[in-house]
Design a protein around this motif. Structure first.
Motif, short mmCIF file in Angstrom:
data_model
loop_
_atom_site.label_atom_id
_atom_site.label_comp_id
_atom_site.label_asym_id
_atom_site.label_seq_id
_atom_site.Cartn_x
_atom_site.Cartn_y
_atom_site.Cartn_z
N VAL A 185 53.09 9.67 34.84
CA VAL A 185 52.58 8.24 34.40
C VAL A 185 53.92 7.49 34.61
CG1 VAL A 185 52.26 6.80 32.18
CG2 VAL A 185 51.43 8.97 32.36
N THR A 186 53.61 6.35 35.34
CA THR A 186 54.75 5.23 35.61
C THR A 186 54.49 4.02 35.18
OG1 THR A 186 53.73 4.94 37.85
CG2 THR A 186 55.54 6.74 37.63
N ALA A 187 55.46 3.01 34.89
CA ALA A 187 55.16 1.56 34.69
C ALA A 187 54.58 1.08 35.85
CB ALA A 187 56.50 1.24 34.21
N ASP A 188 53.80 0.14 35.80
CA ASP A 188 53.25 -0.45 36.80
C ASP A 188 54.05 -1.76 37.31
OD1 ASP A 188 51.61 -2.56 38.11
OD2 ASP A 188 49.71 -1.76 37.62
N GLU A 189 54.61 -1.65 38.29
CA GLU A 189 55.50 -2.69 38.62
C GLU A 189 55.02 -4.20 38.75
OE1 GLU A 189 57.31 -1.38 42.60
OE2 GLU A 189 57.84 0.32 41.79
N ASP A 228 52.56 -5.39 36.64
CA ASP A 228 51.91 -5.70 35.49
C ASP A 228 52.59 -5.18 34.27
OD1 ASP A 228 50.46 -6.38 33.16
OD2 ASP A 228 48.51 -6.06 34.10
N PRO A 229 53.29 -5.95 33.48
CA PRO A 229 54.23 -5.43 32.59
C PRO A 229 53.32 -4.89 31.55
CG PRO A 229 54.35 -7.84 32.61
CD PRO A 229 53.60 -7.45 33.89
N LYS A 230 52.02 -5.04 31.37
CA LYS A 230 51.06 -4.44 30.13
C LYS A 230 50.38 -3.36 30.68
CE LYS A 230 48.90 -8.20 29.62
NZ LYS A 230 48.49 -9.68 29.98
N SER A 231 50.84 -2.76 31.97
CA SER A 231 49.86 -1.84 32.53
C SER A 231 50.92 -0.54 32.81
CB SER A 231 49.23 -2.23 33.66
OG SER A 231 48.41 -3.21 33.66
N VAL A 232 50.21 0.56 32.56
CA VAL A 232 50.87 1.80 33.16
C VAL A 232 49.96 2.37 34.61
CG1 VAL A 232 52.07 2.41 31.26
CG2 VAL A 232 49.95 3.31 31.55
N ARG A 233 50.53 3.06 35.36
CA ARG A 233 49.78 3.69 36.33
C ARG A 233 49.68 5.27 36.23
NH1 ARG A 233 47.34 1.03 40.64
NH2 ARG A 233 48.17 -1.17 40.58
N ILE A 234 48.76 5.69 36.15
CA ILE A 234 48.39 7.38 35.85
C ILE A 234 48.04 7.98 37.04
CG2 ILE A 234 47.21 9.11 34.53
CD1 ILE A 234 47.01 7.07 32.30
N ARG A 273 59.45 2.27 27.86
CA ARG A 273 59.09 3.28 26.91
C ARG A 273 57.74 3.79 26.39
NH1 ARG A 273 59.16 1.62 20.90
NH2 ARG A 273 58.79 3.44 19.72
N LEU A 274 57.00 2.51 26.71
CA LEU A 274 55.37 2.84 26.92
C LEU A 274 54.99 3.97 27.66
CD1 LEU A 274 52.48 1.82 25.58
CD2 LEU A 274 52.53 0.31 27.72
N ALA A 275 55.51 3.72 29.08
CA ALA A 275 55.16 4.82 29.94
C ALA A 275 55.54 6.23 29.61
CB ALA A 275 55.89 4.41 31.42
N GLU A 276 56.80 6.50 29.00
CA GLU A 276 57.25 7.48 28.63
C GLU A 276 56.35 8.15 27.58
OE1 GLU A 276 61.43 6.30 27.22
OE2 GLU A 276 62.14 6.32 29.56
N ALA A 277 56.08 7.32 26.70
CA ALA A 277 55.33 7.54 25.60
C ALA A 277 53.83 8.18 26.05
CB ALA A 277 54.91 6.77 24.61
N PHE A 331 44.78 5.98 38.30
CA PHE A 331 44.13 5.11 37.37
C PHE A 331 45.17 4.08 37.28
CE2 PHE A 331 41.87 9.03 36.36
CZ PHE A 331 40.63 8.55 36.44
N GLN A 332 44.69 2.80 36.76
CA GLN A 332 45.64 1.69 36.31
C GLN A 332 44.97 1.72 34.75
OE1 GLN A 332 45.28 -2.14 37.73
NE2 GLN A 332 47.12 -2.91 36.92
N VAL A 333 45.86 1.49 33.67
CA VAL A 333 45.63 1.45 32.30
C VAL A 333 46.37 0.05 31.90
CG1 VAL A 333 45.56 2.26 30.05
CG2 VAL A 333 45.35 3.72 31.96
N THR A 334 45.37 -0.92 31.63
CA THR A 334 46.11 -2.15 31.15
C THR A 334 45.56 -2.56 29.67
OG1 THR A 334 45.74 -3.11 33.33
CG2 THR A 334 45.99 -4.58 31.58
#
Length: 114
Positions: free
Chosen positions: A34-38, A40-46, A13-17, A60-63
């Protein structure tokens, strides 16, 4: 700040937002994925593709450090599918610009992360 201030939103849901919100703070002609970081559950990849003839892509990795604060790390910069030296002044300016936009997006998403 208490140790209980943690990110509680589902990563998907975070990645979708992020995917919905990030284009609203980027330059209109840039494209972001934007995708979920496989790992790290607290990160997304951009992944951002710049507009025009420069053909740069930025990863980028956003944690999430907590529910409000994000750490942004540049993972890779490529031009026409070739890795480039990110110390180049033009690239540094683009990176700073994108990091600022990423922080703007994180601010806009506070309504769902805190």
């Amino acid at each position: 700040m208490s140790k209980t201030d943690v990110l509680t939103i589902d990563q998907k849901r975070l990645a979708e937002a992020w995917q919905q919100t990030l284009p609203t703070v980027l330059n209109k002609s840039d494209q972001a994925e934007v995708t979920a970081d496989e790992h790290d559950p607290k990160s997304v990849r951009i992944h951002i593709r710049t507009a025009g003839h420069s053909m740069y892509t930025f990863d980028f990795q956003v944690t999430y450090m907590d529910s409000r604060e994000v750490k942004v790390d540049l993972v890779d910069v490529e031009r026409a599918d070739q890795t480039v030296d990110e110390r180049n002044e033009t690239i540094q300016q683009l990176v700073e610009d994108y990091v600022r936009h990423i922080h703007e997006c994180a601010q806009a998403l506070k309504r769902i992360t805190s």
